[in-house]
Structure formats: C-alpha cells, structure tokens
Design an enzyme around this catalytic site. Sequence first.
Site, short mmCIF file in Angstrom:
data_model
loop_
_atom_site.label_atom_id
_atom_site.label_comp_id
_atom_site.label_asym_id
_atom_site.label_seq_id
_atom_site.Cartn_x
_atom_site.Cartn_y
_atom_site.Cartn_z
N GLY A 165 -71.21 75.88 11.35
CA GLY A 165 -70.22 75.16 11.25
C GLY A 165 -70.17 73.74 11.33
N ASP A 166 -70.95 72.99 11.95
CA ASP A 166 -71.31 71.79 12.28
C ASP A 166 -71.89 71.19 10.82
OD1 ASP A 166 -70.72 72.17 14.85
OD2 ASP A 166 -72.67 72.23 15.47
P1 ADP Z 1 -68.83 78.46 12.72
O1 ADP Z 1 -70.40 77.98 13.06
O2 ADP Z 1 -67.88 77.05 12.90
O3 ADP Z 1 -68.16 79.62 13.22
P2 ADP Z 1 -69.23 79.96 10.31
O4 ADP Z 1 -70.00 80.66 11.09
O5 ADP Z 1 -68.02 80.24 9.61
O6 ADP Z 1 -68.73 78.62 11.20
O7 ADP Z 1 -70.17 79.14 9.11
C1 ADP Z 1 -69.93 77.99 8.57
C2 ADP Z 1 -70.24 78.17 6.96
O8 ADP Z 1 -71.55 78.50 7.04
C3 ADP Z 1 -69.43 79.39 6.35
O9 ADP Z 1 -68.34 78.83 5.65
C4 ADP Z 1 -70.43 79.80 5.11
O10 ADP Z 1 -70.36 78.88 4.01
C5 ADP Z 1 -71.95 79.47 5.72
N1 ADP Z 1 -72.29 80.70 6.48
C6 ADP Z 1 -72.46 80.94 7.87
N2 ADP Z 1 -73.07 82.27 8.05
C7 ADP Z 1 -73.25 82.70 6.73
C8 ADP Z 1 -73.87 83.97 6.39
N3 ADP Z 1 -74.03 84.79 7.02
N4 ADP Z 1 -73.97 84.31 4.97
C9 ADP Z 1 -73.60 83.26 4.19
N5 ADP Z 1 -73.00 82.08 4.27
C10 ADP Z 1 -72.96 81.80 5.83
#
Ligand code: ADP
Length: 310
Positions: free
Chosen positions: A253-254
């Site tokens: 997310g960061d």
């Molecule tokens: P946060 O860390 O704020 O919860 P996310 O887990 O939604 O944020 O991750 C941010 C972005 O990173 C997602 O919108 C996506 O683009 C990418 N991402 C994170 N995890 C995955 C994954 N398992 N597969 C593909 N993309 C991912």
Amino acid sequence: MILTVTMNPSVDISYPLEKFNLDTVNRVAKAIKTPGGKGLNVTRVLKQLDDKVIATGLIGGALGIDIQKKLTEMRIENKFFEISGETRNCIAILHEGNQTEILENGPTISQSESEKFLEYFEKLVQEVEIISISGSLPNGLEDDYYSKMIEICNKYEKPVVLDCSGRALVEVLKNEYKPKIIKPNTEELSQLIGKEVSKDIGELKETLKNELFDGIEWIIVSLGADGAFAKHNDKFYKVNVPKIEVVNPVGSGDSTVAGITSAIYENTSDENLLKKANTLGMLNAMEKLTGFVNLENYEKLFSKIEIVEY
Ligand code: ADP
C-alpha cells in the site's frame, strides 16, 4: 519537490529465527535495522523512482539520530523536527513462516511541540509541490492534527495524498480542508462507513458515492491481488492486475502511495496514474524487503495492467 510526512517513525528491527522459543533465550545471527513507518516506506520508493523527495515528521533521541543518519546514507534529504521524546523501535520476529510483531507506541508529543511542528511544516510546504502524508499519529497529537496540516497545504494550494486510518481519517473527512487523494483498503473503508465492504464493484461504486467523501478528488481503494477500484471526480475505474508471485505484501500500500504521489507530481493521465500506482504495489509484494521495488520488472507489469471504466 515532494514532501513525505511520517509523524511516528520507527527503527524497524527484523529478527529472522528458525524457531522462536518462548520463555528462553533466542539468539539472532543477523538483525536487519531499517528506518520505518509508512511515510518512510513511501519515501524509499520515491527515491528509487528518482523523484526529488524530502522526508519530514517528528524525531527524537538516539534512534531518531540513527534514522537521520541512515536516510542521509541513502541520499534521502531529511528535515525532521526534533522532539524531546524518543523515537521508537518496532520489532518483527520472522519464524517458521510467521511474523510476530512487537510495536512500541512511541513518544508522547507535548502541546508546544505540536504547535511548533505546524509552524515548521508551513515553511516546508512552501518549498515543495506536493505532500504525501502516511501512517498514524503519535500520542499527544489530537485526532484532527492531519486536518490542521491539510489546512496549511490548502492555503498554499499544494495537493495532499493522505494514507491513514481510524479516527485521524474520520476527522479529515469531517473537516472542510480536504486532501486531493485518499487510499483506503477495504478494511479501512469498512471501518469508515461502519459496515463490511466487499470487493464487489457495484457495492464499491455505491460506497464511494457516500457524501462522506465529498470534496475529495480521488479515492483509490486498494484490493490486494484484485488490484484496485478508484473514483476520480465523477469517473470510476476498476484496475485489473496480472497474477504475480508474492514474496512479502507488507508495504505494498505504501508503494502504491509512492506511485500515486509520483504520478500527481508528473501531472499524468488517470490511466497512467492508476497503472503506475498498481505496478509499484505489485513490485513491492514481489520483494522480501518492505518499501523496496525492483524496477527492472516495471515495464513488463505496467503493460499487463488493465483499466476499465465503470
Ligand atoms: P495495503 O497494503 O494498503 O492493504 P494492498 O494490499 O491492497 O494495500 O496492496 C496495494 C497494491 O499492491 C494493490 O492495489 C495491488 O496493486 C498490489 N498488490 C498487493 N498484493 C498483491 C497481490 N497478491 N497480487 C497482485 N498485486 C498485489
């Protein structure tokens, strides 16, 4: 120039252990210590993108000095405001495929430090084009502290990318001074509206039309492996991402926030902004280290992202 804000930074310590033994001694062969806090993760990714960035926030004690030294070694310009309290450690014990975390609360900020930082921040805001604020507020600062910071940014017409949750975010949404972008995940969104939000597109679209979000130009809801769903004024977009091999999604997310900030700074199209943000989120998830991306794979992933307007 981009200004990143980390109000409660930490020295993040990672202890890899084959086995974690309770109630006895655990010896660690190699401890990894890095400047931490969500805003500093954003900063590291911006630096890797070669964007011009200054890191600010509150810092104190020996660990504060350590963070400044490490950032300088990484050639990251840093202008932290010194407080009397001590910057915290955050410990992650990596064992048997688990991650056990011990997080210190960090220092309590005094009333006078709280006021003086706002004056200090106002000067910095005038030196930069965009401000990226991430993470929680330390003890001692009122829940509406980010609103006060955003008020200053609005005064100088500088856009703010805000990534925070809980009461600090609720206060910002209630306040008249608005960030340009917020980036909640579904958990944070659910917390905000007080009911469970699923990844269903129709439901997400209705949720983002909630008057709670009035006045915020962009809302980007990150959906992990499902990419993201975004609202830009009256437009809605689903971002579809390819399947990737995930190593460590902490900090994705960061990294996404770094991409958003960089794209706003470049004044690029909606499509490019969403692709850049999600590419960087994915690149972070593919690495062991938090706030680190391997840009060699950037173009390949970028070209596989699909943006669908809803
Ligand atoms: P946060 O860390 O704020 O919860 P996310 O887990 O939604 O944020 O991750 C941010 C972005 O990173 C997602 O919108 C996506 O683009 C990418 N991402 C994170 N995890 C995955 C994954 N398992 N597969 C593909 N993309 C991912």
